[in-house]
Structures are given as C-alpha cells and as structure tokens.
Design a protein around this motif. Structure first.
Motif, PDB file in Angstrom:
ATOM      1  N   PHE A  33      50.622  -9.084 -54.321  1.00  0.00           N
ATOM      2  CA  PHE A  33      49.832  -8.019 -54.936  1.00  0.00           C
ATOM      3  C   PHE A  33      48.510  -7.827 -54.207  1.00  0.00           C
ATOM      4  O   PHE A  33      48.010  -6.698 -54.122  1.00  0.00           O
ATOM      5  N   THR A  38      54.227  -3.935 -54.318  1.00  0.00           N
ATOM      6  CA  THR A  38      54.697  -3.816 -55.694  1.00  0.00           C
ATOM      7  C   THR A  38      56.151  -4.257 -55.750  1.00  0.00           C
ATOM      8  O   THR A  38      56.901  -4.081 -54.785  1.00  0.00           O
ATOM      9  N   TRP A  65      46.950  -3.240 -60.471  1.00  0.00           N
ATOM     10  CA  TRP A  65      48.346  -3.657 -60.334  1.00  0.00           C
ATOM     11  C   TRP A  65      48.768  -4.636 -61.422  1.00  0.00           C
ATOM     12  O   TRP A  65      49.970  -4.859 -61.619  1.00  0.00           O
TER      13      TRP A  65
END
Length: 232
Positions: A33, A38, A65
């Motif tokens: 991350f 992702t 995120w």
C-alpha cells in the motif's frame, strides 16, 4: 499454498515468515500500500497475512487506501477465507468486523508475556501457546469484535489475540519479528521509545537473540496449522 501479504511500510516486512515460506517453496504475492498498490478484486489466496505499520486504523485522511483495505478484509472474512492479522493487521480485522480502535492507556513496546484466557480455541488457534514471551510495538487497542473470541491477554492490554471463526486470527503482538526487523523499527520509529511504564529501551529490545528465535518458532507452529488446514 497461496499466500498473499498486505504490507503498509517498507521497513515492516514479514520477518521470520519469509524463512518458513522458503522452506515450503512458497512465493508470496504482495500488495504494498505504501507504493500505491491495491489488491486485485479477484485475488486468490489460501492465506492473507495483514502486517503491521506505524499508522492508526483511524488515519484514513492521511492514508485513504485504508478504506479499500478494510473493505477487502471484511469481504475475505465474510467469504470464510483464512486471514492472519499482526499488530495493525489485527486492528484492521477488528475494524472490518465493526469494532472501535482507539489509543490505549499505555504504549506496550518490547518483550512482555501474554497468557491464555479461559476461552476455548478452535481451528488454527489451537496452535497458539498457552503463555509466551512476545514482542510488542503498539499504542492502540480495540474492542473485541462481535462474535469473536479473546484468546490471549497481557498485564497491560486485555485483548492480545482473537479469533473469528476457525481461520481468522488477529495478533496484537509479533511472533515474526527478527533481530533485523526489530532494529528497523528502532531506526524508523525512535519517537515511540519515549520512556513509559511498558516501554523498553532499544538496547533491551535487541539484547537477547534467543527471544527472537523462540517467538519465530511459535510463528512457524501457527503457519504449520494454516498449511495443514489448506491440505486437509
């Protein structure tokens, strides 16, 4: 066995887990991350390992995120996929299951014992020790998720390990930490070592190599349990 790792900062990797993977000929996949990666929607893994990090689960403004990661973990748990969370990873699982994460009364950093609660264990949780000396580096804690079982506790923190089902485990402490990864934490997070009732100095943290070896052997036992589960 397919293993995938969620990693949050470059200096907090999988530690002794890498040696276990090497012995079993397993090459893990990664979602890093911190590098802007992702997880794929169709990510297939027999074990998802969610690692630690210096950020809080609540730091979504600084780390947006986190939203996607929490959603992915929630979906994995709902699908009854094996998930192992370590430190921040355990807190992310707890949040994915609806729990509150918040600053603890004291930071717990260094080597402190954890001991079993009277709660029964099922599935891979049976590989956890009844009591052991574990490595800690956390300043937050969490409410026990609904339906989860509290497995281990310490003098400073009530919730040290929990299970949700037979293959989802959250460990507030670290069994995978090696001398090298502990030294990396000391270098990168020196501000966390401000004196406190449950904060050990860096020299004490790094003083005894046998502590790391004992903790790493317990992590091997836990990973062996996941591997047996995959092959059964």
């Amino acid at each position: 066995m397919r293993v995938h790792v969620f990693q949050h900062v470059p200096f907090e990797g999988i530690g002794s887990i890498q040696a276990w993977l090497d012995r079993h000929g397993i090459t893990p996949g990664y979602t890093r991350f911190f590098a802007g990666e992702t997880p794929a929607r169709d990510l297939a893994a027999d074990l998802l390992i969610v690692m630690g990090g210096p950020m809080s689960v609540n730091d979504t403004a600084a780390y947006p995120w986190l939203h996607a990661e929490i959603e992915f973990i929630a979906a994995a748990v709902t699908a009854e996929r094996p998930v192992l969370g370590i430190c921040l990873g355990a807190q992310l699982i707890a949040r994915a299951l609806g729990s509150r994460i918040y600053p603890h009364a004291v930071k717990e950093i260094g080597w402190f014992p954890v001991r079993a609660t009277p709660s029964p264990r099922t599935g891979v949780a049976g590989a956890l020790p009844g009591e052991c000396l574990a490595f800690h580096w956390h300043g937050e804690t969490f409410d026990l998720p609904p339906g989860a079982v509290n497995l281990l506790t310490s003098s400073a923190c009530a919730h040290q390990a929990f299970q949700a089902g037979d293959t989802v485990l959250g460990l507030q402490f670290h069994l995978e930490t090696t001398e090298e990864t502990a030294a990396a934490l000391v270098r990168n997070c020196p501000q966390d070592l401000a004196p406190g009732p449950c904060v050990q100095p860096a020299a004490d943290i790094l003083a005894d190599a046998t502590r790391f070896a004992s903790a790493n052997a317990l992590m091997d036992d836990l990973l062996d349990a996941y591997l047996r589960r995959t092959r059964s």
